[in-house]
Design a protein around this motif. Structure first.
Motif, PDB file in Angstrom:
ATOM      1  N   HIS B  46       1.019  -1.557   0.048  1.00 47.76           N
ATOM      2  CA  HIS B  46      -0.040   0.103   0.260  1.00 47.76           C
ATOM      3  C   HIS B  46       0.841   1.590  -0.390  1.00 47.76           C
ATOM      4  CE1 HIS B  46      -3.300   2.358   0.818  1.00 47.76           C
ATOM      5  NE2 HIS B  46      -2.835   3.017   1.274  1.00 47.76           N
ATOM      6  N   GLU B  68      -1.850  -5.808  -4.458  1.00 48.11           N
ATOM      7  CA  GLU B  68      -2.365  -4.519  -2.998  1.00 48.11           C
ATOM      8  C   GLU B  68      -3.756  -4.934  -2.587  1.00 48.11           C
ATOM      9  OE1 GLU B  68      -3.637  -0.481  -2.978  1.00 48.11           O
ATOM     10  OE2 GLU B  68      -4.131  -0.788  -0.881  1.00 48.11           O
ATOM     11  N   ASP B  72      -4.966  -8.117  -0.056  1.00 44.88           N
ATOM     12  CA  ASP B  72      -6.317  -7.413   1.219  1.00 44.88           C
ATOM     13  C   ASP B  72      -6.554  -8.806   1.295  1.00 44.88           C
ATOM     14  OD1 ASP B  72      -8.265  -5.322   2.245  1.00 44.88           O
ATOM     15  OD2 ASP B  72      -9.155  -5.216   0.751  1.00 44.88           O
ATOM     16  N   ALA B 270      -4.655   6.807  -0.577  1.00 47.48           N
ATOM     17  CA  ALA B 270      -3.412   6.520  -0.785  1.00 47.48           C
ATOM     18  C   ALA B 270      -2.394   7.734  -0.598  1.00 47.48           C
ATOM     19  CB  ALA B 270      -3.147   5.512  -2.341  1.00 47.48           C
TER      20      ALA B 270
END
Lengths: 165, 689
Positions: B46, B68, B72, B270
């Motif tokens: 991330h 990512e 996740d 982000a």
């Protein structure tokens, strides 16, 4: 070469005059661009380096920096090269290096105008024309204006490793 | 200030994050993954994504984004880990490394490679989750979807939800809110008739909420979206994993316009998140260029020299009875030493920096070779000069490859030999005096004495059956030597061990090999802790002082006339126990005048350099001391027979002799004398024109 130095050169050239450090080797008087000079110190504690040309006296400790010491008197084949209290090392900054040159005496800092600087005639094999800016004319005195950077970085001085090595 | 000024920081941070990601991936237990680890891996991806986005590294951002998303799912337990999935993650991580390198070089990553890795990740996402991993094509959850069940959010149970009521009449709305209040805690509610938002935390799933609401409103009037748990209320998190997400996407506080954006991880925060996650562990350290540290080390070295000069002056002068001065000098000495130690320690980094790259290598190689290998590392916290750690990686990699390829046997062979199927490779580091000892230990087949001798003979090396084991093991360091039965792409080409040895010698160290047939092989590397300081032995020749590296000195003795043998007129050999060693007089090699010419009155220092042993004649051994190594080439040039210089206590410069080069110098000088000056003239012969 830093911009500042280049700039000062331009300024000096515009004014037509330039400052030189005058030193003597035996009876001869030489001068180098003062901007190349870092400091002047006595001659002592020089460690000899084996298998080096005779005019390279060795290396010395300049506040933690190891500096090669070149004796211009030997390089120019002068009759005598004595080391006494008067013997002086001029520390110069050339091509990102620090080098010490041994001379008999430092006499003056002089400003030479354009008129006082004459082109050098072709002379002696010990100091080819390439390494000379010209001659300085001061009343009765004649100064040899040495291009110290060119001289010290030249192949024959063996100070700088050749690119091929 | 240009944004590119921050590139370097980003690259370094990304490098560290990738290394961290890799080590976590490698240590991940596939069957029972550690939640903390999964979170750490996710955070790393991330953070990189965030940085990549900020700097406009699109390929990097795209790849990390897909990775990512997958990560996740794994950390939320929705994607069960398998070994091949971890492999894919590692592959993606390698790709990220490549991309980073490309950006670092100022270029763009290979678009084909990018497509390849994206395709791999996309396929993995499709197969395992049934969903596209790419953000562009990701379905946007429940927004206006008539069948909300298809959205991934439907499967999530519990957590925070944003429920939007679209064009619901006032009285219905009140009813709905009342219903919602019974389903969980209503945190906020606002909006108008057209769009009314309720933030609800509930233990139910989105499906359940919708099912309840559908009694009053039409499905088209509802929009239900799962939100991450706010950091303030982790207690409400039905899933522990979700709590972790909060720190990474804490800024995901809902905004009215975002409701339509979908339930995928909002990419917007982000940019802010990496600052938080990446800096978390670093608040107590600063990043400093090595050159700055070196400058401080140099200055401290000067301080030490000045201090010992002062001491000497004080001792020589008559003010010695001045107690205050002596006390002050002693204090200065102590502080200066402490300062030097402290500064030197700045350059030191733990060996973990080196060892951490091996789990991956061992894993990949063992897989390729069909061997079971367990890697054990010991002494990870042992510290070594940063400059050396970087140079030790290549030789060590080579030794590890060798151990895996030639040392450790296949599981079948191991079983047949009565050993456990899984081979063990140990990397260890420890301090020993001023040296660091790095060992690569395998429990494989060991070196084969007969094979080595046979190979040496066929290579034309002078060997005999009576050679000691140690000497036989040394053979593998000969150039072009390999005993592997066949050349593999892992090792066996015979280039390498000699390079390993040369590299290690260039660092001022040496390699030893211990081997027991059937028990395994240990390769031991002994290195000085730092290159900036050297344990030196000062010797006097004539009036000059030279420094010999203590690591090169074997012993010293006074030669007896009977042990000296003349050879070919000019050469002298010295018999030391069973060996005849060539003699090199320092005063001859270095042209020192006034030195002792008669060998029996001189001291012979037996030295070893580049595997050659010989005797150096000096006038006197002065003492042993640590010296600060100064480069001669900074202002001058390479001097034959000399590796560097140092400054002695009295401020004079002393040359540090290069033992191997001194031997060559002495040889070429003799040759010049005998055969004339034909090969590479020494500087002396360069005539000034």
């Amino acid at each position: 070469m830093s911009n500042a130095t280049a700039l000062e050169h331009t300024v000096a050239a515009e004014a037509g005059s330039q400052e030189f450090l005058v030193f003597s080797l035996g009876d001869e008087e030489y001068a180098i661009d003062i901007l190349k000079v870092q400091e002047i110190r006595g001659y002592d504690n020089v460690t000899r380096i084996a298998n080096a040309p005779e005019f390279i006296k060795g290396v010395a400790n300049l506040r933690g920096v190891i500096v090669p010491i070149v004796d211009l008197r030997i390089k120019f084949r002068l009759a005598k090269a004595d080391y006494d209290d008067q013997t002086v090392v001029i520390v110069v900054n050339i091509a990102d290096r620090v080098v010490g040159i041994v001379v008999d005496r430092v006499s003056d800092v002089m400003t030479l105008t354009a008129e006082q600087r004459k082109p050098a005639p072709e002379f002696g094999v010990n100091l080819p024309l390439d390494y000379i800016h010209g001659l300085g004319n001061l009343d009765e005195r004649m100064l040899v204006l040495v291009d110290i950077e060119k001289l010290l970085t030249s192949e024959e001085m063996a100070l700088v490793e050749e690119a091929s090595e | 200030m240009d944004i590119t000024d921050f590139y370097d920081t980003f690259f370094e941070e990304a490098d560290e994050l990738l290394a961290e990601m890799e080590s976590h991936l490698l240590e991940l237990d596939v069957d029972n993954p550690d939640q903390e680890r999964l979170n750490a891996i996710f955070r790393a991806a991330h953070s990189i994504k965030g940085g990549a986005g900020t700097f406009g590294f699109e390929a990097l951002q795209r790849t990390t984004h897909m990775l990512e998303n997958l990560l996740d799912y794994t950390r939320r337990g929705e994607l069960a880990l398998r070994r091949d999935i971890v492999d894919t993650f590692l592959e993606a991580k390698d790709m990220l490394n490549d991309q980073l390198e490309a950006y670092r070089q100022g270029g763009e990553p290979d678009p084909e490679a990018l497509e390849r890795i994206c395709e791999t990740l996309r396929r993995l996402a499709l197969e395992e989750i049934g969903e596209e991993a790419d953000v562009e094509t990701a379905p946007t959850t429940t927004s206006k979807a008539p069948e909300p069940k298809a959205a991934p959010v439907a499967s999530a149970s519990g957590g925070r939800f944003e429920v939007a009521l679209l064009e619901v009449e006032d009285k219905d709305r009140d009813l709905l809110i009342e219903e919602l209040g019974q389903l969980g805690d209503i945190e906020t509610r606002d909006g108008d008739a057209e769009r009314y938002r309720v933030i609800l935390s509930s233990s139910l799933s989105a499906d359940d909420i919708e099912a309840v609401m559908c009694f009053i409103a039409e499905p088209e009037q509802l929009e239900i979206k799962a939100l991450d748990v706010a950091p303030a209320e982790p207690a409400h998190a039905a899933q522990p994993a979700a709590a972790e997400a909060a720190s990474a996407t804490a800024t995901a506080s809902p905004e009215p316009g975002e409701a339509k954006a979908g339930g995928d991880r909002p990419p917007a925060p982000a940019e802010k998140a990496p600052a938080k996650t990446a800096k978390g562990g670093e608040s107590t350290s600063i990043r400093v260029p090595v050159t700055k540290v070196d400058q401080i080390i140099n200055l401290v070295g000067e301080l030490i020299i000045t201090q010992s000069m002062l001491n000497q002056v004080a001792e020589d002068s008559e003010t010695l009875d001045d107690g205050a001065l002596v006390n002050g000098l002693n204090l200065l000495q102590r502080t200066a030493r402490d300062l030097q130690e402290a500064v030197m320690s700045v350059r030191m980094v733990p060996m973990d920096y080196v060892f951490s790259r091996f789990p991956r290598l061992v894993r990949d190689l063992a897989g390729k070779l069909g061997k079971d290998v367990e890697l054990v590392t010991e002494g990870k916290s042992t510290e070594l000069d940063k400059g050396l750690t970087e140079r030790i990686i290549d030789p060590l990699t080579h030794l590890v490859r060798n151990s895996l390829d030639h040392g450790i046997e296949t599981p079948e062979r191991r079983e047949a030999a009565g050993k456990p199927r899984t081979g063990k490779l140990t990397l260890s580091a420890q301090h020993q005096g001023g040296n660091i000892l790095i060992e690569v230990i395998d429990d494989g087949a060991g070196l084969n004495r007969e094979k080595l001798l046979a190979k040496a003979r066929s290579n034309g090396l002078p060997v005999s059956d009576s050679m000691s084991d140690d000497e036989v093991w040394q053979l593998i360091f000969a150039p072009g030597f390999s005993t592997a039965e066949e050349v593999s792409d892992v090792s066996g080409r015979g280039v390498g061990m000699d390079v390993v040895k040369r590299n290690i010698q260039a660092m001022g160290g040496h390699v030893e090999i211990l081997s027991q047939p059937g028990q395994g092989t240990t390769t031991r590397i002994v290195l000085p802790l730092t290159l900036a300081i050297l344990d030196g032995m000062s010797v006097r020749v004539g009036t000059e002082t030279f420094i010999l590296p203590v690591s090169a000195v074997v012993e010293s003795l006074q030669p007896a006339a009977g042990d000296l043998y003349a050879m070919a007129g000019d050469d002298t050999l010295l018999k030391v126990r069973e060996d005849y060693l060539p003699v090199v007089a320092v005063h001859q090699a270095m042209d020192v005048a006034g030195a002792i010419d008669e060998p029996t009155r001189a001291i012979a220092v037996i030295v070893q350099g580049e595997g050659r042993r010989y005797a150096l004649l000096v006038d006197e051994l002065v003492g042993q001391q640590q010296v600060v190594v100064k480069n001669l080439e900074t202002n001058y040039r390479k001097v034959p027979g000399v590796s560097a210089a140092t400054i002695l206590g009295d401020g004079r410069v002393a040359l540090i002799l290069d033992v191997a080069d001194l031997h060559r110098l002495s040889q070429s000088k003799k040759e010049n004398r005998i055969f004339g000056n034909r090969s590479q003239p020494l500087q002396k012969e360069v005539e000034p024109s």
